[in-house]
Scaffold this motif. Sequence first.
Motif, PDB file in Angstrom:
ATOM      1  N   MET A 170       0.824  -1.208   0.000  1.00  0.00           N
ATOM      2  CA  MET A 170       0.000   0.000   0.000  1.00  0.00           C
ATOM      3  C   MET A 170       0.862   1.265   0.000  1.00  0.00           C
ATOM      4  SD  MET A 170      -3.056  -1.058  -0.243  1.00  0.00           S
ATOM      5  CE  MET A 170      -4.056   0.334   0.181  1.00  0.00           C
ATOM      6  N   LYS A 171       1.971   1.249   0.725  1.00  0.00           N
ATOM      7  CA  LYS A 171       2.876   2.396   0.736  1.00  0.00           C
ATOM      8  C   LYS A 171       3.451   2.623  -0.664  1.00  0.00           C
ATOM      9  CE  LYS A 171       4.399   2.571   5.536  1.00  0.00           C
ATOM     10  NZ  LYS A 171       5.552   2.464   6.444  1.00  0.00           N
ATOM     11  N   GLY A 172       3.754   1.537  -1.372  1.00  0.00           N
ATOM     12  CA  GLY A 172       4.252   1.645  -2.739  1.00  0.00           C
ATOM     13  C   GLY A 172       3.212   2.263  -3.659  1.00  0.00           C
ATOM     14  N   LEU A 173       1.962   1.852  -3.493  1.00  0.00           N
ATOM     15  CA  LEU A 173       0.881   2.442  -4.295  1.00  0.00           C
ATOM     16  C   LEU A 173       0.742   3.933  -4.032  1.00  0.00           C
ATOM     17  CD1 LEU A 173      -2.034  -0.164  -4.117  1.00  0.00           C
ATOM     18  CD2 LEU A 173      -0.613   0.415  -6.077  1.00  0.00           C
ATOM     19  N   VAL A 174       0.779   4.323  -2.771  1.00  0.00           N
ATOM     20  CA  VAL A 174       0.658   5.743  -2.411  1.00  0.00           C
ATOM     21  C   VAL A 174       1.830   6.533  -3.002  1.00  0.00           C
ATOM     22  CG1 VAL A 174       0.725   7.376  -0.482  1.00  0.00           C
ATOM     23  CG2 VAL A 174      -0.741   5.361  -0.357  1.00  0.00           C
TER      24      VAL A 174
ATOM     25  N   ASP B 144       3.821  10.296  -7.192  1.00  0.00           N
ATOM     26  CA  ASP B 144       4.675  10.558  -8.350  1.00  0.00           C
ATOM     27  C   ASP B 144       3.836  10.984  -9.553  1.00  0.00           C
ATOM     28  OD1 ASP B 144       6.974   9.964  -6.943  1.00  0.00           O
ATOM     29  OD2 ASP B 144       7.204   7.953  -7.789  1.00  0.00           O
ATOM     30  N   ILE B 145       2.725  10.313  -9.757  1.00  0.00           N
ATOM     31  CA  ILE B 145       1.838  10.671 -10.875  1.00  0.00           C
ATOM     32  C   ILE B 145       1.311  12.088 -10.687  1.00  0.00           C
ATOM     33  CG2 ILE B 145      -0.405  10.184 -11.940  1.00  0.00           C
ATOM     34  CD1 ILE B 145       0.212   7.175 -11.381  1.00  0.00           C
ATOM     35  N   GLU B 146       0.842  12.404  -9.484  1.00  0.00           N
ATOM     36  CA  GLU B 146       0.304  13.735  -9.211  1.00  0.00           C
ATOM     37  C   GLU B 146       1.338  14.838  -9.408  1.00  0.00           C
ATOM     38  OE1 GLU B 146      -1.276  13.500  -5.256  1.00  0.00           O
ATOM     39  OE2 GLU B 146      -3.123  12.518  -5.914  1.00  0.00           O
TER      40      GLU B 146
END
Length: 95
Positions: free
Chosen positions: A62-66, A71-73
Amino acid sequence: METLDLTTDIQPVTEFRANTSEILESLKKNRRTIILTQHGRPAAVLESVEEYQRKLEELRFMKGLVAGLRDIESGQVVEGEDFFQGLKSRMADGK
């Protein structure tokens, strides 16, 4: 996420002391978290090592997803084609 069963998942610490082996065996078998109380108030959380490890791995994911969403934002991304081209170049260079 598992639902807390108020009749079995909350136990006084005195019950844990009296039945430690049985409770630990139940933790392994049922993979449920137990809330230990002291003087009627929550005092500790008890779970099997396997369940704890599973939760750590889930948290790491989940931390990797966040981090990826951040990064995308912030625009810190590379197009897939550019990424693979750079990877091929590095492999060809022996790096």
